[in-house]
Design a protein around this motif. Sequence first.
Motif, PDB file in Angstrom:
ATOM      1  N   TYR A 153      72.459  86.910  39.220  1.00 56.72           N
ATOM      2  CA  TYR A 153      72.548  86.744  37.876  1.00 56.72           C
ATOM      3  C   TYR A 153      72.770  88.211  37.015  1.00 56.72           C
ATOM      4  N   ASN A 193      73.728  88.237  33.419  1.00 62.58           N
ATOM      5  CA  ASN A 193      73.242  87.296  32.949  1.00 62.58           C
ATOM      6  C   ASN A 193      71.581  87.651  33.178  1.00 62.58           C
ATOM      7  N   GLU A 232      74.052  74.939  29.490  1.00 61.81           N
ATOM      8  CA  GLU A 232      73.133  75.916  29.250  1.00 61.81           C
ATOM      9  C   GLU A 232      71.699  75.712  29.069  1.00 61.81           C
TER      10      GLU A 232
END
Length: 658
Positions: free
Chosen positions: A205, A210, A543
């Motif tokens: 990630y 992210n 999400e």
Amino acid sequence: MLKQILLNIVAFLLCFCLLSSCHHSGESTMTSSTKFSDSIFHALSDIGATAKTPASKARQIEDLYLSAPPSNRKFIAQRIFDTLFFIAYVHPDNSILDFFKQQGNSNNDYPVTKLYALFNAVSYFLYINQQSDSGMLYLEKAKKYESQFNDTLYKSYYTLYAQALMQKENYREAADYYLKTIAIAEKLKDSAAIIGNYGNLSVVYSQMDNYERALPIEKKCLDYYSAHGNNAYAFIGNTSIARTYYNMDNTDSAFYYYSKALALHDSGVNNPSVEIILYTNLGEIYSIKGDLKKAVYYFDLCKAPLQMMGSNEQQMIFTIYSSYAYAAKYQDASRNIKALQNAIDTFTQQNNLMYVRDGYFNLYSIAQMQHRPEDAMKYYRQFDSTGKILSSEHNNRYIAELQTKYETQKKETQIQLQQKELQRKSLFNQMLLVLLLAIVTGTAFIVTRERLKRKRKEAEQQQRFTNQLLARGEAERSRVARDLHDGLSQELLLLKNQVSSGGNIQPEKIDNIINEVRTISHNIHPVMLDQIGLKESILHICEQLMNTEQLFISTDIQYHNELSKEKELQLFRIIQEALNNIVKYASAHAAKIHICKNENIFITSIQDNGKGFDVAEALRGKSSFGLQSIIERSKSMNGKALILSDNGGTIIKIEIPL
């Protein structure tokens, strides 16, 4: 600072590699070998206590292993190989790699020992030499002995394969392999491997920028290591979290975790690889903040671990980020400028433009400090143009990734079409055979009776679904009425009393009422569907689920407003129901949503890697409302729903004619 993040990844993944190595299954616990193993491990301890240098210690351990009879080496191979790898990690020694290669090429009569050697060679290539291609080559050699793999060996294989993919910047596929490893670790109830691979997933990630998803996983790993008193891995975890916070522009939290890492180091924890990251990061931060005294202090601390095990590339990275601070301190930038230009030339040849860009920025800063405006302007232009090229390359990589995904999907579609054609031919032959048998045996009456029974059953299912739908509607109305009476009505009554008594009205109370109205409205109808459209609404709920559940959801949505607003709502509700079912029942780690148009058919598929279920039995059950609603909503759009499930996961496919 991509390379430093990569070093962070290597250190963090090594934690898991070393943790998991002690869980390999083998023959070393056989009762008949206990006496022999004890004597060898006694000798191993003596070597550790008397060897003067790491190199001499490694040679003595290799000689100890080779002195044992070949039939007995299998009992000590894992312990010997792991010990040698620990030595090599702290003091890189290619002769140890040669030893792993030799043992990987021999031991044909002892395949598990051979696999230990091959996996350690792969670890050396990946974690010490940073050579992903060589690592992949040795993983292919190990794969030839897949028949010898058990769950523990698969766990090691998948972890190493994921690390190689990550070094090749194939982050999505790396994440898939880490999820496979986590699934095996959960099956084995190996908590260290579970937490280590979640740490690896957080690195994926981070590499995809992210950080919001990476951070909670990194903290979970740090909590585990701290709870188990593992200060060596806590040192790595604190450094990793600090860097993540810094990338998120949260400097206060970054310094908090940097201070915890420094405290662990002061207490006696040593790891030169992590120290290089820690000191270079702190030096860079203080240099940017303008505190050159502290910047030089941490850059000076970095020199010792760099000299101990730093590569030429790490030395050049250090030069790029430390040059401005040293030039400002000593007021003599000639040596720094020359070293900096050499580093820029090298990284330019390697097409590593991020360091080229940062190098030019430091040259610009030094020229500004020395009041050389002409040079400063020249370096700034080079910095700016390199940054633009870097941004363009990032976009091109993204486009290439999308193109690869398109080609892969295209091949998958062709395979599916071929399979459907084979199924169609097979079905035709079967129907012909049934028809011939029916004519011969005179079973037309039975076929008719079964058809009537099936229709009656479908009618009963439809009636049950209708009853459930009405019950759900009444329950929803009751919930809305309760929300209005117990929440909104009470708030408005309080507000009325305040107005009547001449009291001050607090804006926060009005905001609470507005938010409650919005919540009730959103539960009745997804307003965001009208505001932001179908694609963004789907991405939004994905999400939300990824932020609240341990579920990785990938999407491939090719939608260009082919559906009416009514059909968009029905499709949105179908996807909502499918995702909720995955979270509640599937025990899945990953899911995928794919939407596309194939000629005049609009196709949507929702797939997961969960435990699956018996579709026919579920549809017969009393609690089949969710699945029935998917089927009925599909029918309302003149479409059809196909639900397939086994122990490898579930796929729901919706086809809507345009």
